[in-house]
Motif scaffolding. Structure first.
Motif, PDB file in Angstrom:
ATOM      1  N   THR A   4     -58.425  17.368 -90.014  1.00 46.87           N
ATOM      2  CA  THR A   4     -58.207  16.684 -91.278  1.00 46.87           C
ATOM      3  C   THR A   4     -59.265  15.600 -91.439  1.00 46.87           C
ATOM      4  N   TRP A   5     -60.226  15.849 -92.314  1.00 46.18           N
ATOM      5  CA  TRP A   5     -61.364  14.948 -92.451  1.00 46.18           C
ATOM      6  C   TRP A   5     -60.989  13.619 -93.081  1.00 46.18           C
ATOM      7  N   GLU A   6     -59.903  13.595 -93.867  1.00 47.49           N
ATOM      8  CA  GLU A   6     -59.547  12.367 -94.568  1.00 47.49           C
ATOM      9  C   GLU A   6     -59.262  11.202 -93.618  1.00 47.49           C
ATOM     10  N   ARG A   7     -58.884  11.512 -92.381  1.00 47.94           N
ATOM     11  CA  ARG A   7     -58.558  10.439 -91.438  1.00 47.94           C
ATOM     12  C   ARG A   7     -59.801   9.672 -90.996  1.00 47.94           C
ATOM     13  N   TYR A   8     -60.987  10.281 -91.156  1.00 49.18           N
ATOM     14  CA  TYR A   8     -62.221   9.649 -90.664  1.00 49.18           C
ATOM     15  C   TYR A   8     -62.889   8.853 -91.783  1.00 49.18           C
ATOM     16  N   LYS A   9     -62.851   7.541 -91.637  1.00 45.29           N
ATOM     17  CA  LYS A   9     -63.387   6.637 -92.655  1.00 45.29           C
ATOM     18  C   LYS A   9     -64.783   6.134 -92.311  1.00 45.29           C
ATOM     19  N   ASN A  10     -65.140   6.195 -91.026  1.00 41.06           N
ATOM     20  CA  ASN A  10     -66.377   5.583 -90.557  1.00 41.06           C
ATOM     21  C   ASN A  10     -67.284   6.626 -89.918  1.00 41.06           C
ATOM     22  N   ASP A  30     -80.385  13.373 -97.848  1.00 39.13           N
ATOM     23  CA  ASP A  30     -80.027  12.488 -98.961  1.00 39.13           C
ATOM     24  C   ASP A  30     -78.709  12.904 -99.601  1.00 39.13           C
ATOM     25  N   ASP A  31     -78.504  14.200 -99.760  1.00 41.93           N
ATOM     26  CA  ASP A  31     -77.269  14.696-100.369  1.00 41.93           C
ATOM     27  C   ASP A  31     -76.061  14.374 -99.493  1.00 41.93           C
ATOM     28  N   PHE A  32     -76.210  14.456 -98.188  1.00 37.28           N
ATOM     29  CA  PHE A  32     -75.093  14.174 -97.289  1.00 37.28           C
ATOM     30  C   PHE A  32     -74.650  12.718 -97.407  1.00 37.28           C
ATOM     31  N   PHE A  33     -75.599  11.802 -97.499  1.00 33.68           N
ATOM     32  CA  PHE A  33     -75.208  10.389 -97.571  1.00 33.68           C
ATOM     33  C   PHE A  33     -74.676  10.009 -98.943  1.00 33.68           C
ATOM     34  N   ARG A  34     -75.136  10.682 -99.999  1.00 27.22           N
ATOM     35  CA  ARG A  34     -74.495  10.487-101.302  1.00 27.22           C
ATOM     36  C   ARG A  34     -73.046  10.939-101.232  1.00 27.22           C
ATOM     37  N   PHE A  35     -72.810  12.040-100.546  1.00 25.15           N
ATOM     38  CA  PHE A  35     -71.456  12.571-100.358  1.00 25.15           C
ATOM     39  C   PHE A  35     -70.583  11.567 -99.606  1.00 25.15           C
ATOM     40  N   LEU A  36     -71.117  10.964 -98.530  1.00 21.42           N
ATOM     41  CA  LEU A  36     -70.333   9.980 -97.776  1.00 21.42           C
ATOM     42  C   LEU A  36     -70.034   8.749 -98.629  1.00 21.42           C
ATOM     43  N   ARG A  37     -71.005   8.316 -99.422  1.00 23.04           N
ATOM     44  CA  ARG A  37     -70.785   7.147-100.284  1.00 23.04           C
ATOM     45  C   ARG A  37     -69.715   7.455-101.327  1.00 23.04           C
ATOM     46  N   GLU A  38     -69.745   8.671-101.864  1.00 27.53           N
ATOM     47  CA  GLU A  38     -68.761   9.053-102.889  1.00 27.53           C
ATOM     48  C   GLU A  38     -67.350   9.056-102.332  1.00 27.53           C
ATOM     49  N   ARG A  39     -67.207   9.405-101.070  1.00 27.34           N
ATOM     50  CA  ARG A  39     -65.870   9.413-100.459  1.00 27.34           C
ATOM     51  C   ARG A  39     -65.507   8.049 -99.856  1.00 27.34           C
TER      52      ARG A  39
END
Length: 270
Positions: A4-10, A30-39
């Protein structure tokens, strides 16, 4: 395995070999870090590379369309300088290394000495140095034999570049250890001081943190020591066959950050 990925915040993310090689970004970074920022994930950019400053890291990432603040940059230079200053704030050091370690030592009020006639050297601090030569080796040897403590920013024997590997800090450190008969104290990954420093600076907790790296012997070993979920990406130093050779087993292996994002989007599970 279901995750469950939602548990990982950091997310603690190595840079060299994960985000880029030399000056060239790796596919999907670049796309991966935009994805992390969005979540709304929190990110620590964590590198053993001691050659460049935090500001230079920020500028380098920005040129790759990855946006970070200096507070999000954790390097072996900042870790080493912090512990040297805490142990002996009035120390004088002889530094083998480039801008990154020199800048952090200066910020922490540590006096650097390059005059070989000065015998009052408390520490020889070694980082990666692409101008390392016989004269620097001789100075370091003499200071250590005269009583200075030998410290290394990181143990990495190699460093990934666009055209292949080059010798890293650990190779320089090994030459000084060999001619002095002294074992260096090392502060970067996988030493426990490195993750203790990061957790203290960021406030991350191990339960909701993922560490992403390309080296089994530093990134993945450190994560496993601290019970942090570990992901090996195959864009850097180590490949899948190295897992069998070393016996160091990450929690997950992905080809690159493109694949990792796809897995994380699979209904939150993998």
């Amino acid at each position: 395995m279901y995750l469950t990925w939602e548990r990982y915040k950091n997310f603690i993310v190595d840079m060299d070999g994960v985000i880029y090689r030399g000056k060239h970004p790796l596919p999907g970074s670049d796309d991966f870090f935009r994805f992390l920022r969005e979540r709304k994930s929190k990110i620590a950019f964590f590198s053993n590379n001691s050659t460049i400053t935090k500001g230079q890291y920020v500028d380098k990432l920005k040129k790759m369309n990855i946006y970070a603040s200096e507070d999000e940059i954790i390097s072996s230079s900042s870790i080493t300088a912090y512990y040297v200053a805490r142990e002996n704030p009035q120390s004088q050091v002889y530094c083998i290394g480039e801008a990154g370690i020199r800048d952090e030592l200066q910020k922490n009020g540590i006096k650097m000495i390059d005059d070989s006639s000065n015998e009052n050297i408390h520490f020889v601090i070694v980082g990666m140095d692409r101008q390392f030569n016989y004269e620097k080796l001789t100075k370091a040897m003499r200071y250590v034999l005269n009583g200075a403590q030998l410290y290394g920013t990181n143990p990495d024997l190699t460093y990934p570049m666009e055209d292949g590997l080059i010798p890293g800090c650990g190779a320089i450190l090994a030459s000084i250890e060999a001619c002095t008969g002294t074992k260096a104290k090392v502060f970067g990954k996988p030493q426990p001081e490195s993750i203790q420093f990061l957790l203290e600076m960021t406030g991350f907790s191990v339960e909701d943190t993922i560490l992403i790296g390309d080296r089994l012997d530093t990134d993945i070993v450190l994560a496993k020591q601290q019970n942090i979920f570990s992901i090996l990406v195959l864009t850097g130093v180590h490949q899948g066959e190295d897992v069998k050779k070393t016996g160091i087993v990450p929690d997950m292996i992905v080809e690159n950050l493109i694949e990792l994002k796809k897995i994380m989007l699979m209904k939150g599970e993998a």
